[in-house]
Structures are given as C-alpha cells and as structure tokens.
Write a protein that holds these residues in place. Structure first.
Motif, short mmCIF file in Angstrom:
data_model
loop_
_atom_site.label_atom_id
_atom_site.label_comp_id
_atom_site.label_asym_id
_atom_site.label_seq_id
_atom_site.Cartn_x
_atom_site.Cartn_y
_atom_site.Cartn_z
N ALA A 178 0.82 -1.21 0.00
CA ALA A 178 0.00 0.00 0.00
C ALA A 178 0.85 1.27 0.00
O ALA A 178 0.47 2.28 -0.60
CB ALA A 178 -0.94 0.00 1.19
N LEU A 179 1.99 1.22 0.67
CA LEU A 179 2.83 2.43 0.79
C LEU A 179 3.81 2.59 -0.37
O LEU A 179 4.21 3.70 -0.67
CB LEU A 179 3.59 2.40 2.12
N LYS A 180 4.22 1.49 -1.00
CA LYS A 180 5.17 1.59 -2.09
C LYS A 180 4.51 2.20 -3.33
O LYS A 180 3.41 1.81 -3.71
CB LYS A 180 5.72 0.21 -2.44
N PRO A 181 5.17 3.18 -3.99
CA PRO A 181 4.58 3.77 -5.19
C PRO A 181 4.40 2.73 -6.29
O PRO A 181 5.23 1.82 -6.43
CB PRO A 181 5.61 4.84 -5.59
N PRO A 182 3.33 2.82 -7.08
CA PRO A 182 3.13 1.85 -8.16
C PRO A 182 4.18 2.00 -9.25
O PRO A 182 4.74 3.09 -9.45
CB PRO A 182 1.72 2.19 -8.68
N VAL A 183 4.43 0.93 -9.96
CA VAL A 183 5.40 0.91 -11.05
C VAL A 183 4.68 0.55 -12.34
O VAL A 183 3.95 -0.46 -12.38
CB VAL A 183 6.54 -0.09 -10.77
N TYR A 184 4.87 1.37 -13.36
CA TYR A 184 4.25 1.13 -14.67
C TYR A 184 5.33 0.70 -15.67
O TYR A 184 6.46 1.19 -15.62
CB TYR A 184 3.53 2.38 -15.17
N THR A 185 4.94 -0.18 -16.57
CA THR A 185 5.87 -0.72 -17.56
C THR A 185 5.28 -0.54 -18.96
O THR A 185 4.10 -0.85 -19.19
CB THR A 185 6.14 -2.22 -17.30
N ALA A 186 6.12 -0.06 -19.86
CA ALA A 186 5.71 0.12 -21.26
C ALA A 186 6.82 -0.42 -22.16
O ALA A 186 8.00 -0.28 -21.84
CB ALA A 186 5.44 1.59 -21.57
N THR A 187 6.44 -1.02 -23.28
CA THR A 187 7.40 -1.65 -24.17
C THR A 187 7.16 -1.22 -25.61
O THR A 187 6.00 -1.24 -26.08
CB THR A 187 7.33 -3.18 -24.08
N ALA A 188 8.22 -0.86 -26.29
CA ALA A 188 8.19 -0.55 -27.73
C ALA A 188 9.02 -1.59 -28.46
O ALA A 188 9.97 -2.15 -27.90
CB ALA A 188 8.74 0.85 -27.99
N TYR A 189 8.67 -1.85 -29.73
CA TYR A 189 9.36 -2.87 -30.51
C TYR A 189 9.86 -2.26 -31.82
O TYR A 189 9.14 -1.49 -32.48
CB TYR A 189 8.42 -4.04 -30.83
N VAL A 190 11.08 -2.61 -32.18
CA VAL A 190 11.65 -2.26 -33.47
C VAL A 190 12.13 -3.54 -34.15
O VAL A 190 12.50 -4.51 -33.46
CB VAL A 190 12.81 -1.25 -33.34
N VAL A 191 12.08 -3.57 -35.46
CA VAL A 191 12.44 -4.76 -36.20
C VAL A 191 13.56 -4.43 -37.18
O VAL A 191 13.58 -3.34 -37.77
CB VAL A 191 11.22 -5.35 -36.94
N PRO A 203 -0.78 -0.58 -13.17
CA PRO A 203 0.63 -0.77 -12.77
C PRO A 203 1.04 -2.23 -12.91
O PRO A 203 0.22 -3.14 -12.80
CB PRO A 203 0.66 -0.31 -11.31
N SER A 204 2.31 -2.43 -13.18
CA SER A 204 2.85 -3.78 -13.28
C SER A 204 3.36 -4.30 -11.94
O SER A 204 3.69 -5.49 -11.83
CB SER A 204 4.00 -3.80 -14.29
N SER A 205 3.45 -3.43 -10.95
CA SER A 205 3.89 -3.86 -9.63
C SER A 205 2.78 -4.63 -8.92
O SER A 205 1.60 -4.54 -9.27
CB SER A 205 4.30 -2.64 -8.79
N ALA A 206 3.17 -5.41 -7.93
CA ALA A 206 2.21 -6.24 -7.20
C ALA A 206 1.26 -5.37 -6.38
O ALA A 206 1.65 -4.36 -5.81
CB ALA A 206 2.95 -7.21 -6.29
N SER A 207 0.00 -5.80 -6.32
CA SER A 207 -1.01 -5.09 -5.54
C SER A 207 -0.83 -5.38 -4.05
O SER A 207 -0.17 -6.35 -3.67
CB SER A 207 -2.40 -5.52 -6.00
N PRO A 208 -1.44 -4.56 -3.17
CA PRO A 208 -1.34 -4.84 -1.73
C PRO A 208 -1.86 -6.22 -1.35
O PRO A 208 -1.35 -6.84 -0.41
CB PRO A 208 -2.19 -3.73 -1.11
N ALA A 209 -2.86 -6.72 -2.08
CA ALA A 209 -3.38 -8.05 -1.76
C ALA A 209 -2.33 -9.13 -2.03
O ALA A 209 -2.17 -10.08 -1.26
CB ALA A 209 -4.64 -8.33 -2.57
N VAL A 210 -1.60 -8.96 -3.13
CA VAL A 210 -0.57 -9.94 -3.47
C VAL A 210 0.59 -9.87 -2.49
O VAL A 210 1.09 -10.90 -2.01
CB VAL A 210 -0.08 -9.72 -4.91
N THR A 211 1.03 -8.66 -2.16
CA THR A 211 2.14 -8.53 -1.20
C THR A 211 1.73 -9.03 0.18
O THR A 211 2.55 -9.59 0.92
CB THR A 211 2.60 -7.07 -1.11
N ALA A 212 0.45 -8.85 0.54
CA ALA A 212 -0.02 -9.38 1.82
C ALA A 212 0.00 -10.90 1.82
O ALA A 212 0.38 -11.54 2.82
CB ALA A 212 -1.43 -8.87 2.12
#
Length: 218
Positions: free
Chosen positions: A43-56, A164-173
């Motif tokens: 609950a206290l840790k800031p959320p982490v977002y993840t984004a991905t781009a692809y080049v070929v 967010p891609s980080s774990a939710s408080p329920a998962v960390t609990a």
C-alpha cells in the motif's frame, strides 16, 4: 530491591507461557504479522508502470534475413549505451541516468526484433521513455545503414499502461503471510522444549507372605 528480584520471575513466567503455547500459535502469529507487513508495504510503495516498444531489423537488397537477425542482436546490446541514450533523453525529457536505470532492451534468437522496455512511477513517462529510446536506436541504425545493409523500423510503439505492473497490496499481503508462516514454522522447529521428566515407577516388591508361599512351593 523488590523490582530486581521480580524481573527474573517475570522473565521465567513469560518463557514458561511461551513454551506452553500450542504449536499452531507460532504459525498463526507469523502469518498474521507477515500479512500485515506485506499489505502495508504494497500500500505504501509507489506503483510501477511498464511500457514496451518494438523495433524490427529489415535487410536491404544487399543483405539477407540472417544478417538482419545478427544485427538485431547487436542493436539490442547497443540500445542502452550512452550513444543512444544521449539522444533519447531529449525526447524523453529525463536525464541519461534515469534512462540507464529505467530502460532495458531484449532480443529474440528467432526473430530480428528488439524490445525496449521502460519502467516508471508514471504511466505516461514509461511510454515516453520506451518510445524515445526506440526512436534514438532507429536513427542510430539509419546512420550505419550504408555499412550494415540493415535498417531498423518501428514495429509497435509503446502505449501508456492502464494498470501498474507492480504487485497489488493483496498480493504482497499474501506473500508476506506465506513468508511469516514459514518463519513461524522454522521457529517452531527450534523452539526449546520443556523439561520432560518422567517419574520412574518403583519396582514391585512381593509381600513377605507371597514370597514365603512361593518359596514353599519350590
């Protein structure tokens, strides 16, 4: 004087109560404490977002797909180098150090593709950093196209993540409760056992009358 003499008694009584607790109590306390700590951390840790781009990597007329695959591997290693990040910082609007700590690239052994992934506490910034690095990498490859006969093209732009891609408080609990229960089980194994004193039964001694009757029979 009275307080000093009472402290050892309190400690001994507390130790006695701890020894007399049922075995499952350590598991329950450990799971409860771990769940509370894990939930608070999530609950206290800031959320982490993840984004991905692809080049070929695309071969020119003077090259072949095998060469494109090889250069894709090479560009995957170059993507996080200072030469590329130095250009990407202008479009991302963040320092190079931020890009170095937030962006990483990966390649596939089967496809001539490079994925550029960025993480941030802001969803829009994660997408901006991934797109900025992929754009800088594409421009860097375009400058060497005459030598490599391979060019990089944008395959998919990074989009702003909705969650967010980080774990939710329920998962960390849940993880904390599992860890706490495991530690409680380990403490249960090393917990000092109480003194197990078995009272020895006295040997049965025959009465004088019974002993005399037995002697006369023999």
């Amino acid at each position: 004087m009275t307080d000093n003499s009472a402290r050892p008694h309190r400690r001994s009584s507390a130790l006695h109560r701890a020894r007399t607790l049922p075995p499952w109590s350590l598991l329950a306390v450990g799971a409860l404490a771990g769940g509370l700590l894990g939930g608070a951390y999530g609950a206290l840790k800031p959320p982490v977002y993840t984004a991905t781009a692809y080049v070929v990597a695309v071969p020119t007329e003077k090259s072949d797909p095998a060469s494109a695959l090889g250069f894709a591997q090479a560009y995957g290693r170059v993507a996080t180098q200072l030469a590329v990040l130095g250009d990407a910082q202008v479009w991302a609007g963040v320092p190079v150090k931020t890009l170095q700590g937030s962006v990483h690239a990966a390649t596939s052994p089967d496809a001539p593709m490079v994925s550029v992934t960025a993480t941030s506490s802001r969803a829009d910034l994660a997408a901006d950093m991934a797109n900025a690095v992929s754009r800088a990498l594409t421009r860097h490859a375009a400058g060497a196209k005459a030598t490599t006969n391979v060019e990089l093209e944008s395959f998919a732009r990074a989009v702003e993540p909705a969650e967010p891609s980080s774990a939710s408080p329920a998962v960390t609990a849940l993880v904390g409760a599992s860890t706490g229960g495991l530690l409680g089980g380990l403490l249960l194994l090393v917990r000092p056992k109480g003194d197990r004193r078995e009272t020895a039964r006295p040997a049965a001694v025959p009465s004088p009358a019974l002993a005399a009757d037995s002697h006369g029979t023999l």
